[in-house]
Design a protein around this motif. Structure first.
Motif, PDB file in Angstrom:
ATOM      1  N   ALA A   1     -26.468  17.808  -9.780  1.00 24.21           N
ATOM      2  CA  ALA A   1     -25.844  16.500  -9.244  1.00 24.21           C
ATOM      3  C   ALA A   1     -26.278  15.327 -10.038  1.00 24.21           C
ATOM      4  O   ALA A   1     -27.271  15.238 -10.390  1.00 24.21           O
ATOM      5  CB  ALA A   1     -26.267  16.560  -7.800  1.00 24.21           C
ATOM      6  N   THR A   2     -25.186  14.470 -10.545  1.00 23.91           N
ATOM      7  CA  THR A   2     -25.776  13.373 -11.405  1.00 23.91           C
ATOM      8  C   THR A   2     -25.957  12.180 -10.570  1.00 23.91           C
ATOM      9  O   THR A   2     -25.581  12.192  -9.346  1.00 23.91           O
ATOM     10  CB  THR A   2     -24.477  13.154 -12.237  1.00 23.91           C
ATOM     11  OG1 THR A   2     -23.279  12.728 -11.379  1.00 23.91           O
ATOM     12  CG2 THR A   2     -23.998  14.201 -13.075  1.00 23.91           C
ATOM     13  N   ARG A   3     -26.562  11.581 -11.494  1.00 17.97           N
ATOM     14  CA  ARG A   3     -27.148   9.991 -10.691  1.00 17.97           C
ATOM     15  C   ARG A   3     -25.802   9.142 -10.279  1.00 17.97           C
ATOM     16  O   ARG A   3     -25.008   9.156 -11.129  1.00 17.97           O
ATOM     17  CB  ARG A   3     -27.933   9.303 -11.807  1.00 17.97           C
ATOM     18  CG  ARG A   3     -28.630   7.950 -11.161  1.00 17.97           C
ATOM     19  CD  ARG A   3     -29.106   7.320 -12.279  1.00 17.97           C
ATOM     20  NE  ARG A   3     -30.089   7.895 -13.154  1.00 17.97           N
ATOM     21  CZ  ARG A   3     -31.246   7.995 -13.102  1.00 17.97           C
ATOM     22  NH1 ARG A   3     -31.743   7.283 -12.216  1.00 17.97           N
ATOM     23  NH2 ARG A   3     -32.255   8.623 -13.873  1.00 17.97           N
TER      24      ARG A   3
ATOM     25  N   VAL B   1     -23.044   8.710  -0.535  1.00 12.38           N
ATOM     26  CA  VAL B   1     -24.426   9.653  -0.518  1.00 12.38           C
ATOM     27  C   VAL B   1     -24.940   9.321  -1.992  1.00 12.38           C
ATOM     28  O   VAL B   1     -24.425   9.613  -2.797  1.00 12.38           O
ATOM     29  CB  VAL B   1     -24.253  11.192  -0.362  1.00 12.38           C
ATOM     30  CG1 VAL B   1     -25.439  12.152  -0.677  1.00 12.38           C
ATOM     31  CG2 VAL B   1     -23.555  11.380   0.950  1.00 12.38           C
ATOM     32  N   LYS B   2     -26.253   8.668  -2.224  1.00 10.28           N
ATOM     33  CA  LYS B   2     -26.689   8.431  -3.434  1.00 10.28           C
ATOM     34  C   LYS B   2     -27.523   9.700  -3.929  1.00 10.28           C
ATOM     35  O   LYS B   2     -28.442  10.092  -3.179  1.00 10.28           O
ATOM     36  CB  LYS B   2     -27.748   7.246  -3.073  1.00 10.28           C
ATOM     37  CG  LYS B   2     -26.897   6.102  -2.824  1.00 10.28           C
ATOM     38  CD  LYS B   2     -27.837   4.750  -2.872  1.00 10.28           C
ATOM     39  CE  LYS B   2     -27.091   3.396  -3.013  1.00 10.28           C
ATOM     40  NZ  LYS B   2     -28.146   2.441  -2.901  1.00 10.28           N
ATOM     41  N   VAL B   3     -27.413   9.832  -5.399  1.00 11.27           N
ATOM     42  CA  VAL B   3     -28.140  10.738  -5.965  1.00 11.27           C
ATOM     43  C   VAL B   3     -29.181  10.201  -7.014  1.00 11.27           C
ATOM     44  O   VAL B   3     -28.622   9.332  -7.847  1.00 11.27           O
ATOM     45  CB  VAL B   3     -27.531  11.927  -6.247  1.00 11.27           C
ATOM     46  CG1 VAL B   3     -28.275  13.101  -6.987  1.00 11.27           C
ATOM     47  CG2 VAL B   3     -26.700  12.857  -5.264  1.00 11.27           C
TER      48      VAL B   3
ATOM     49  N   MET C   1     -32.445  13.957  -4.386  1.00 11.20           N
ATOM     50  CA  MET C   1     -32.447  14.483  -5.752  1.00 11.20           C
ATOM     51  C   MET C   1     -31.708  15.897  -5.982  1.00 11.20           C
ATOM     52  O   MET C   1     -31.411  16.134  -4.753  1.00 11.20           O
ATOM     53  CB  MET C   1     -34.076  14.773  -6.216  1.00 11.20           C
ATOM     54  CG  MET C   1     -34.955  13.583  -5.731  1.00 11.20           C
ATOM     55  SD  MET C   1     -36.625  14.060  -6.002  1.00 11.20           S
ATOM     56  CE  MET C   1     -36.640  14.456  -7.784  1.00 11.20           C
ATOM     57  N   PRO C   2     -31.101  15.918  -7.120  1.00 15.00           N
ATOM     58  CA  PRO C   2     -30.716  17.256  -7.009  1.00 15.00           C
ATOM     59  C   PRO C   2     -31.153  18.729  -6.431  1.00 15.00           C
ATOM     60  O   PRO C   2     -32.528  18.827  -6.653  1.00 15.00           O
ATOM     61  CB  PRO C   2     -30.548  17.532  -8.694  1.00 15.00           C
ATOM     62  CG  PRO C   2     -30.646  16.332  -9.306  1.00 15.00           C
ATOM     63  CD  PRO C   2     -31.596  15.403  -8.512  1.00 15.00           C
ATOM     64  N   GLY C   3     -30.547  19.259  -5.616  1.00 14.49           N
ATOM     65  CA  GLY C   3     -31.295  20.518  -4.947  1.00 14.49           C
ATOM     66  C   GLY C   3     -31.584  20.227  -3.568  1.00 14.49           C
ATOM     67  O   GLY C   3     -31.833  21.016  -2.928  1.00 14.49           O
ATOM     68  N   ASP C   4     -31.418  18.893  -3.325  1.00 18.60           N
ATOM     69  CA  ASP C   4     -32.118  18.415  -1.813  1.00 18.60           C
ATOM     70  C   ASP C   4     -31.104  18.521  -0.780  1.00 18.60           C
ATOM     71  O   ASP C   4     -29.718  18.858  -1.136  1.00 18.60           O
ATOM     72  CB  ASP C   4     -32.157  16.706  -1.979  1.00 18.60           C
ATOM     73  CG  ASP C   4     -33.629  16.318  -2.341  1.00 18.60           C
ATOM     74  OD1 ASP C   4     -34.463  17.360  -2.794  1.00 18.60           O
ATOM     75  OD2 ASP C   4     -33.918  15.346  -2.388  1.00 18.60           O
TER      76      ASP C   4
ATOM     77  N   THR D   1     -17.827  17.308  -2.130  1.00 17.23           N
ATOM     78  CA  THR D   1     -17.300  17.059  -3.364  1.00 17.23           C
ATOM     79  C   THR D   1     -17.795  18.314  -4.306  1.00 17.23           C
ATOM     80  O   THR D   1     -18.599  19.237  -3.926  1.00 17.23           O
ATOM     81  CB  THR D   1     -17.859  15.849  -4.177  1.00 17.23           C
ATOM     82  OG1 THR D   1     -19.340  15.911  -4.124  1.00 17.23           O
ATOM     83  CG2 THR D   1     -17.505  14.656  -3.305  1.00 17.23           C
ATOM     84  N   ASP D   2     -17.770  18.063  -5.491  1.00 18.63           N
ATOM     85  CA  ASP D   2     -18.176  19.327  -6.529  1.00 18.63           C
ATOM     86  C   ASP D   2     -19.490  19.325  -6.438  1.00 18.63           C
ATOM     87  O   ASP D   2     -20.252  20.397  -6.829  1.00 18.63           O
ATOM     88  CB  ASP D   2     -17.538  19.052  -7.847  1.00 18.63           C
ATOM     89  CG  ASP D   2     -16.159  19.317  -7.862  1.00 18.63           C
ATOM     90  OD1 ASP D   2     -15.484  19.823  -7.025  1.00 18.63           O
ATOM     91  OD2 ASP D   2     -15.296  18.931  -8.769  1.00 18.63           O
ATOM     92  N   MET D   3     -20.385  18.212  -6.292  1.00 17.69           N
ATOM     93  CA  MET D   3     -21.663  18.081  -6.242  1.00 17.69           C
ATOM     94  C   MET D   3     -22.348  17.901  -4.962  1.00 17.69           C
ATOM     95  O   MET D   3     -23.692  18.139  -4.919  1.00 17.69           O
ATOM     96  CB  MET D   3     -22.015  17.077  -7.199  1.00 17.69           C
ATOM     97  CG  MET D   3     -21.528  17.156  -8.835  1.00 17.69           C
ATOM     98  SD  MET D   3     -22.229  16.111  -9.485  1.00 17.69           S
ATOM     99  CE  MET D   3     -21.528  16.368 -11.327  1.00 17.69           C
ATOM    100  N   ILE D   4     -21.849  17.782  -3.761  1.00 18.60           N
ATOM    101  CA  ILE D   4     -22.270  17.531  -2.626  1.00 18.60           C
ATOM    102  C   ILE D   4     -21.444  18.649  -1.617  1.00 18.60           C
ATOM    103  O   ILE D   4     -20.324  18.746  -1.397  1.00 18.60           O
ATOM    104  CB  ILE D   4     -22.288  16.256  -2.036  1.00 18.60           C
ATOM    105  CG1 ILE D   4     -22.653  15.108  -3.113  1.00 18.60           C
ATOM    106  CG2 ILE D   4     -22.906  16.066  -0.532  1.00 18.60           C
ATOM    107  CD1 ILE D   4     -24.053  15.314  -3.293  1.00 18.60           C
TER     108      ILE D   4
END
Length: 279
Positions: free
Chosen positions: A113-115, A139-141, A32-35, A79-82
């Motif tokens: 982080a986006t789905r 990596v799934k979000v 989840m975002p922030g995990d 990445t930008d989100m991970i």
């Protein structure tokens, strides 16, 4: 895909295999975002499976030495989100035929982080000519949280809820927390624990007034689900519902009823006595 490294030694040409058999897993499986999560990356030297080893005899120590390979460095790029929180590995040593080594990276998903599936670039450098092999680590979000819906109330003075886990992975320490002004819930919190993907629990709370007065009008109740995805705590959005308490029959004053009974009995006793005297 197999990467081959040719090494010349005298008149022989020996073949060395890089540990290209790479397997990865993520815990938790879906962030989840922030995990924060742990990626386990297993590196296996599959050289013996492909008959490598040049002129040496399979099954001998010489054969094992020829198809062993050094692991120099590994690198995982975010990445930008991970974000990758663990430093790169260096000088992991030799890995022999069919041997495995597992390395671990800690990562963190950003709050926005986006789905979807985010691909991290993984690089391992090894062999006697420092060959580099690249793989992508998925990596799934998914921001979906535990959900709450109203279930049919089967007992007076209670409220029932359906608690569902819509995620692809299990969540832990699921606890439902109720709240309302002037209301006492039993239990105060409902602990469910671990919920598997697509699992649904039906739970029940007893609803009472905190004071002496009875609940006699509809009121708003609010519930939230607190849970852990991996080692990170989350809380769902509040689920609000309208609750109508059961109708309570007004209590009659026993003293008043007794007084009325006495008043009715007095004339009856008098009439009975008069009849007895006339006999």
């Amino acid at each position: 895909m197999i990467s081959l490294l040719l090494i010349s030694s005298g008149a022989f040409a020996y073949i060395y295999h890089m540990p290209v058999n790479i397997h990865s897993s993520v815990d938790p499986a879906v962030l989840m975002p922030g995990d924060e999560a742990i990626i386990a990356i297993e590196l296996e030297n599959g050289a013996a499976n492909y008959g490598a080893g040049g002129e040496s005899v399979a099954g001998t120590s010489a054969h094992s030495t020829l198809i062993s390979t050094p692991l120099n460095t590994t690198k995982l790029t975010g990445t930008d989100m991970i974000e990758v929180l663990t430093e790169d590995y260096h000088n992991l040593g030799m890995i022999g035929p069919t041997d495995r080594i597992t390395i671990y990276y800690k990562i963190r998903a950003s709050g926005n982080a986006t789905r979807g599936t985010h691909l991290l670039d993984f690089e391992v450098q090894g062999g006697y000519d420092s060959i580099k092999i690249h793989r992508t680590i998925p990596v799934k979000v998914d921001p979906a949280a535990v959900t709450l819906t109203r279930a049919e109330d089967t007992t007076m003075g209670t409220i029932n809820l359906n608690v569902a886990n819509p995620r692809e992975n299990k969540v832990n320490a699921v606890t439902i927390i109720p709240s309302a002004r002037g209301v006492r819930f039993s239990p105060e919190e409902y602990y469910i624990g671990t919920m598997d993907p697509d699992e649904v629990f039906t739970i029940s709370f007893k609803v009472d007034s905190m004071g002496l007065a009875e609940l006699n009008s509809p009121l708003n109740l609010s519930f939230v689900a607190r849970f852990k995805n991996g080692e990170t705590w989350h809380e769902s959005e509040a689920y609000e519902t309208r609750y109508s308490p059961p109708k309570v029959e007004p209590r009659r004053n026993n003293l008043v009823l007794a007084g009325v009974a006495v008043l009715l009995l007095i004339p009856a006793a008098y009439i009975y006595r008069r009849k007895r005297m006339k006999v």
